[in-house]
Each structure stands twice: as C-alpha cells, then as structure tokens.
Design a protein around this motif. Structure first.
Motif: not given
Length: 402
Positions: A228, A230, A248, A254, A256
């Motif tokens: 993943e 971040v 998106r 992701h 944050a």
C-alpha cells in the motif's frame, strides 16, 4: 538578541516554519516576510505575524518575477514598522533580490545570506535564459556574505563549477528539527505488518513528482494489494494532470492529507515500513543532487529508505550501507526489488537504519545555537571590515592635525 529579517518564497511551506523555529531556538528574533502560494494553517508559527508581500503561483516563474518586481518597488512601505535587522536572509534567488533591496532601504552594512535549497532548472540551461539568470545570481549574490545550501552535490555540481559565486558556504542539511532532549526521543521500533496486512511505503512531504506517482500506482497494482502506498503532505497540483483523480482511481494508494512538521513525524512514519526517498522532479538535475527532507525524517524514525541509483541520496545511503536501491525507474524493477520482501529481510534492513547515529538525522538545540552564532559572526566580520576601511581616512585626518 540577533534580529534576522527572513524573506521567503512561500509562507505556507512547512520547511519555512522549520527554519524559523530553528532560528528562534538558537536565540534569534525573526521577522518573516514573503509571498504566499496557498493557505496552510499547519505552517503557522506561534508569535509570528508574517509580512505578506503578495500571492504567487507554483510553476509560474514569470508571474513570480513580476510579483517580486512589484514588491521591490513597494518594499520600503512594507518594512516601515520593522526594526533595523542585524542579518537579512533571502530564501532562493527571487528572495535574494528583495534581501538586497531591504539592505539598501535600511542602510548600513548588515550582512545578507543567500539560502538556496534547490537549483531551479532555468539556472542550468545553456541558452540566453540560463545565462541571464546566472548573471543575475552572480550580481545579487556578490553582495552576500554567506551561501547556505543543503546538499554537497549542489556545491560540487553547480555552485563551484557554474554559478560564478565566490562565497563562504555553509552546508545545512534538511535534518529533522528535534528540540526536545535526545533522551526523550523514542528510538524506532520495527513494525512488520500483521498477518494478512500489506507492506506500506510512505511518500511524505512536497508531493511534486508525477513520475513517482505513476510508478507507485503501477507497482502497487502489480503487487495486487501486497503493498500500500501512503501519501502525506502538500501536492503541487501544477505538476500533475489531475492528482485527486489519479489517487482516487488508484486502488492501493491512500492520500492522508497534510501534517505538521516536526510534531507529526513520529506518528506518520511509524505507520509505514518504507520511505520513498526518490524524486524525479527536474529529473537528472536538481532531483539527482538533492538530499530530501524525507531521507532524514524516515531515517530518524526507522523507515527503510528506497532510493534510485546514481543520485546523491543513493550515495548518502551507500556510504552507510543502508536502504534499498532501485537501479531503473520503472514498476518492473521496483517489483524485482521489493516483490520478495519478507519479515526477515525487512528486519535486517530496519536494523541497519536503526543502528545509525541518530545525530546524523536531526538538528538539536545546540545545532540551532551554532547556526545563529554563525550568522552573528557575519555581523562581527562586517564591523571589522568597516573599521579597516575607515583606517586610511583616520590616518589622513591625523596627518592634517600634525
């Protein structure tokens, strides 16, 4: 108390906040003046109300030059309530212009410091534009007393061979500001993912590299959720076709949001195993030479850095035998580098980072005092030069009295 007038290109830049906090921790009083590119409450500094000189836009060099020109004309009015500073710092070439203008407004011989933490691509062009900008840098830099920069490669590849500047140089790396006693800073702890959870790569700070975003998206898709990505910080939207849409639509990326530096660093880095210490922005030039903030942030908090071969970051890591090295900038080679990652390999890479002397990652209060003392020494040097220059006139006056 040393009074520093600090001109900056972006009042919303967290790195500006960090530098001001350093100067304050070193015992200086700081007056902050500059332009704003966007709003960022996390960059606010308690007790300092900056002098806003206008708005500028990222990646709009001509617009910024026009804004600086207008501000130079009106600068006397903007500084009318400011006490005479002891030292003036200009953070990049545009702000060096205003620093020199401020010196002429206040009069006297207070030293000017040129702080340059990125080498703009236009300065490296071999055409008339590049030549004109380097000539401007030599002109305005000739009035400076000190050059502060953040990477040895900037000195080796640009300032010494190409800039034409002949200034004392102070290397001030982008280390983490750590004002608490060293004993109170918690040592990093290994954090392999729990069973079934993905490995996490953190890309934090100034998010301005379109190539990194595309590469990490491609890589994470190939890994099918084993990794993943971040993202935290401030996206430079001018550098992306559509940053929000790409993030998106990316199933394993992701974003944050922003964070406060240095207060939030431990929390965000402790949530990842790896730190993306790669930047292809101005590829082959500035990105090849810089030592980014995230290199030091991740190192202090035990995130294993990922760098690309042939850069100053890679040289830094190789000399310490830490980090993971990507030899080619594509998802295939990144998958080859990380695809077989397991807990044993991660723990070995983590221990290599965690065993480093933590001082190489951070700036403490003693370092802040050292910085301010170095700046204060410039004022003493200028006073001595003034005294020496006054001696011939003194001798002439004495001769007339005899």
């Amino acid at each position: 108390m040393l009074h520093i007038l600090y001109f900056v290109h972006d009042l919303a830049d967290p790195a500006v906040r960090r530098r001001v906090l350093m100067l304050q921790a070193g015992g200086a009083r700081v007056t902050l003046a500059g332009f704003r590119r966007d709003d960022n409450a996390l960059a606010a500094i308690d007790g300092i109300e900056p002098i806003e000189l206008g708005r500028t836009r990222d990646a709009q060099f001509a617009q910024r030059v026009a804004a600086v020109t207008r501000s130079a004309v009106k600068l006397r009015g903007a500084l009318q309530s400011v006490a005479r500073p002891d030292v003036i710092i200009g953070r990049n070439l545009e702000m060096l212009v205003l620093a020199n203008r401020a010196k002429s407004i206040f009069g006297g011989d207070m030293p000017v410091v040129y702080e340059c933490l990125d080498i703009h691509r236009l300065l490296l062009r071999d055409d008339m534009v590049g030549g004109a900008l380097r000539a401007a840098e030599r002109h305005f830099g000739s009035q400076a007393s000190l050059l502060m920069t953040s990477s040895p490669a900037f000195v080796e590849r640009y300032f010494r061979p190409r800039s034409g500047l002949e200034l004392p140089i102070m290397l001030l790396e982008n280390k983490v500001l750590a004002l608490e006693p060293a004993a109170s800073i918690v040592a990093p702890v290994a954090r392999p993912p729990a069973a079934g959870e993905p490995w996490k790569i953190g890309w934090f700070g100034a998010l301005r590299c379109r190539k990194s975003l595309a590469l990490l998206d491609d890589f994470s898709r190939r890994m099918g959720g084993r990794f993943e990505i971040v993202l935290r910080g401030r996206p430079a939207y001018s550098q992306f076709d559509d940053f929000d849409r790409v993030v998106r639509d990316a199933p394993f990326i992701h974003f944050a949001g922003p964070y406060k530096n240095p207060e939030d660093l431990a929390g965000i880095y402790n949530d990842v195993q790896f730190s993306w210490a790669i930047d292809f922005f101005e590829e082959g030039l500035n990105s090849r030479w810089l030592l980014p903030n995230r290199l030091y942030e991740g190192g202090l908090h035990g995130a294993v850095p990922i760098a690309i071969d042939g850069t100053e970051t890679a040289r830094f890591l190789a000399s310490r035998r830490i980090g993971l090295m990507l030899d080619t900038a594509d998802a295939t080679h990144l998958a080859a580098l990380l695809g077989e990652m397991d807990e044993q390999r991660y723990l070995a890479a983590f221990e290599a980072v965690a065993s480093q002397d933590r001082k190489q990652w951070m700036i403490d209060r003693a370092d802040c005092h050292g910085l301010v003392q170095r700046l204060a020494s410039l004022t003493r040097a200028n006073e001595q030069i003034t005294e020496v220059q006054a001696l011939p006139q003194l001798h002439r006056n004495r001769g007339g009295l005899q």
